[in-house]
Design an enzyme around this catalytic site. Structure first.
Site, mmCIF file in Angstrom:
data_model
loop_
_atom_site.group_PDB
_atom_site.id
_atom_site.type_symbol
_atom_site.label_atom_id
_atom_site.label_comp_id
_atom_site.label_asym_id
_atom_site.label_seq_id
_atom_site.Cartn_x
_atom_site.Cartn_y
_atom_site.Cartn_z
ATOM 1 N N ASP A 14 0.852 -1.209 0.000
ATOM 2 C CA ASP A 14 0.000 0.000 0.000
ATOM 3 C C ASP A 14 0.881 1.250 0.000
ATOM 4 O O ASP A 14 0.894 2.038 0.932
ATOM 5 C CB ASP A 14 -0.931 0.014 1.229
ATOM 6 C CG ASP A 14 -0.175 0.064 2.554
ATOM 7 O OD1 ASP A 14 -0.780 0.530 3.540
ATOM 8 O OD2 ASP A 14 1.002 -0.350 2.607
ATOM 9 N N ASP A 19 6.851 1.234 1.943
ATOM 10 C CA ASP A 19 6.580 0.294 0.841
ATOM 11 C C ASP A 19 7.470 0.618 -0.353
ATOM 12 O O ASP A 19 7.952 -0.274 -1.057
ATOM 13 C CB ASP A 19 5.122 0.394 0.391
ATOM 14 C CG ASP A 19 4.111 0.188 1.488
ATOM 15 O OD1 ASP A 19 3.907 1.110 2.295
ATOM 16 O OD2 ASP A 19 3.550 -0.921 1.562
ATOM 17 N N ASN A 43 -2.370 2.856 3.448
ATOM 18 C CA ASN A 43 -1.788 4.165 3.776
ATOM 19 C C ASN A 43 -2.581 5.301 3.137
ATOM 20 O O ASN A 43 -2.656 6.407 3.670
ATOM 21 C CB ASN A 43 -0.335 4.235 3.294
ATOM 22 C CG ASN A 43 0.595 3.443 4.178
ATOM 23 O OD1 ASN A 43 0.417 3.388 5.390
ATOM 24 N ND2 ASN A 43 1.575 2.790 3.575
ATOM 25 N N THR A 127 3.053 -5.986 2.653
ATOM 26 C CA THR A 127 3.515 -4.849 3.457
ATOM 27 C C THR A 127 2.388 -3.836 3.657
ATOM 28 O O THR A 127 2.624 -2.667 3.940
ATOM 29 C CB THR A 127 4.727 -4.146 2.802
ATOM 30 O OG1 THR A 127 4.324 -3.615 1.535
ATOM 31 C CG2 THR A 127 5.888 -5.106 2.622
ATOM 32 N N PHE A 168 -0.870 -1.039 12.388
ATOM 33 C CA PHE A 168 -1.713 -0.512 11.307
ATOM 34 C C PHE A 168 -2.145 -1.564 10.289
ATOM 35 O O PHE A 168 -3.340 -1.659 9.952
ATOM 36 C CB PHE A 168 -0.965 0.628 10.599
ATOM 37 C CG PHE A 168 -1.742 1.280 9.485
ATOM 38 C CD1 PHE A 168 -1.492 0.917 8.162
ATOM 39 C CD2 PHE A 168 -2.721 2.225 9.741
ATOM 40 C CE1 PHE A 168 -2.198 1.509 7.116
ATOM 41 C CE2 PHE A 168 -3.434 2.824 8.699
ATOM 42 C CZ PHE A 168 -3.168 2.464 7.388
ATOM 43 N N ASN A 169 -1.217 -2.344 9.735
ATOM 44 C CA ASN A 169 -1.573 -3.275 8.657
ATOM 45 C C ASN A 169 -2.586 -4.317 9.114
ATOM 46 O O ASN A 169 -3.457 -4.720 8.352
ATOM 47 C CB ASN A 169 -0.325 -3.984 8.115
ATOM 48 C CG ASN A 169 0.520 -3.067 7.259
ATOM 49 O OD1 ASN A 169 0.036 -2.066 6.736
ATOM 50 N ND2 ASN A 169 1.806 -3.382 7.143
ATOM 51 N N GLN A 230 6.899 11.230 11.042
ATOM 52 C CA GLN A 230 7.066 10.299 12.172
ATOM 53 C C GLN A 230 7.507 11.073 13.430
ATOM 54 O O GLN A 230 7.094 10.742 14.543
ATOM 55 C CB GLN A 230 8.116 9.231 11.817
ATOM 56 C CG GLN A 230 7.676 8.283 10.721
ATOM 57 C CD GLN A 230 6.908 7.066 11.248
ATOM 58 O OE1 GLN A 230 6.742 6.904 12.454
ATOM 59 N NE2 GLN A 230 6.444 6.216 10.347
ATOM 60 N N HIS A 242 9.792 0.192 8.237
ATOM 61 C CA HIS A 242 9.078 -1.063 8.455
ATOM 62 C C HIS A 242 9.183 -2.062 7.283
ATOM 63 O O HIS A 242 9.739 -3.142 7.410
ATOM 64 C CB HIS A 242 7.584 -0.785 8.686
ATOM 65 C CG HIS A 242 7.273 0.180 9.786
ATOM 66 N ND1 HIS A 242 7.430 -0.104 11.129
ATOM 67 C CD2 HIS A 242 6.776 1.438 9.725
ATOM 68 C CE1 HIS A 242 7.047 0.941 11.852
ATOM 69 N NE2 HIS A 242 6.642 1.892 11.025
ATOM 70 N N ASP A 243 8.610 -1.697 6.146
ATOM 71 C CA ASP A 243 8.332 -2.670 5.084
ATOM 72 C C ASP A 243 9.557 -3.347 4.473
ATOM 73 O O ASP A 243 9.524 -4.557 4.198
ATOM 74 C CB ASP A 243 7.506 -2.003 3.983
ATOM 75 C CG ASP A 243 6.115 -1.627 4.471
ATOM 76 O OD1 ASP A 243 5.510 -0.708 3.897
ATOM 77 O OD2 ASP A 243 5.646 -2.255 5.442
#
Ligand code: RIB
Ligand code: CA
Length: 312
Positions: A14, A19, A43, A127, A168-169, A230, A242-243
């Protein structure tokens, strides 16, 4: 455990700033054969995450099918993450005019067709919310026989980043996550517990900027905005990247340490809705189903990122 060369992967995402770096990492590495990119809302809305995926593939010269998927979670309504990823979902970089277009297949159809016809087992990497993969599993369960494993960025065995309990995901589509975690597939869960240790600190931005090619320019401009957002929301001195940890794991599995545990998604609609309940200490003695990432080799991760940027 060695990852065999040319592992076939589908990246479901996303885009989203992190990502974007996962796409960059997967796009040119000889250990991976990127079969396609499938997109869903998360997102940002599907319209925006889809455009972001196309723009990234065009700019990075990654020539793979890009398929639009679910515009909504299975049960919940869409909840985008504008505070972190901005109005476009990928604020901070001006892409050239878009000249490429989507593969006409729906993401779920692409996942099913590609996996069923592959001569080797395919690794699914997610992701974003897992809506596309969950729907594919429900529509055509035979794909389970030709999936090597699912590597997901999502969840946390500690606290969340959307609610105290949920990441979130998973929170975007807990029911989809429940389907995937209970599918019987090998699930490797890369959660906040490790991704919050790979922060895009100023020295990382400087290090990648010095590469001075198209990919590093993209990295720098996206990360400046990602870091600002962030910092404002979480107070982090650098954004957690993260991803890309999912792809880094496929490139070099020693970048993370995992524990095999029982993990259950909370779909109870209470205050912990969307939590990945990882039984780290095996209290319940239930069947284990998830390889959960416990630690990450931060230096090794950034070396993988730098090596990937230099491939463009
Ligand atoms: O919680 C982090 C995850 O949510 C990442 O995948 C980020 O891109 C957002 O989708
Ligand atoms: Ca994402």
């Amino acid at each position: 455990m060695m990852i065999e060369a040319n592992r076939k992967i589908i990246l479901d995402c996303d885009p989203g700033h992190d990502d974007a770096i996962a796409i960059m990492l997967a796009g040119k590495n000889s250990k991976l054969e990127l079969l396609g990119i499938t997109v869903e809302s998360g997102n940002q809305t599907l319209e925006k995450t889809g455009l972001n995926a196309l723009n990234l593939c065009q700019y990075l010269n990654i020539d793979v099918p890009v398929c639009l998927g679910a515009s909504n979670p299975i049960i919940k309504e869409v909840e985008v993450c504008e505070a972190i990823h901005g109005e476009t979902g990928l604020d901070g970089f001006d892409f050239p005019n878009l000249e490429i277009s989507y593969d006409p297949r729906h993401a779920v159809d692409f996942i099913i067709e590609t996996i069923l016809k592959s001569d080797k087992k395919v690794t699914m990497v997610t992701t974003g919310p897992m809506t596309n993969l969950a729907l594919a599993i429900r529509i055509e369960p035979n794909i389970l026989n030709n999936i090597e494993e699912v590597v997901i960025m999502g969840g946390s065995y500690s606290n969340g980043n959307v609610t105290p309990a949920a990441e979130f995901n998973i929170y975007c589509d807990p029911e989809a996550a429940h389907i995937v975690f209970n599918s019987g597939l090998k699930v490797t869960m890369v959660g906040l517990d490790v991704t919050r240790k790979v922060l895009v600190l100023p020295e990382i931005v400087d290090r990648m900027t010095k590469i001075d090619n198209n990919a590093s320019k993209l990295f720098t401009k996206l990360m400046i905005v990602f870091n600002e957002n962030q910092k404002r929301v979480f107070g982090f001195d650098g954004a957690p990247l993260h991803d890309p940890v999912t792809i880094a794991y496929l490139i070099d599995p020693t970048v993370i340490d995992v524990d095999f545990v029982h993990c259950e998604i909370d779909i109870s609609n209470g205050s912990s809705y969307g939590r990945t309940n990882c039984d780290i200490f095996d209290y319940l003695k239930l069947k284990k189903n998830t390889f959960v990432a416990k630690n990450i080799d931060v230096d090794k991760f950034w070396n993988i990122i730098e090596e990937a940027l230099r491939m463009y």
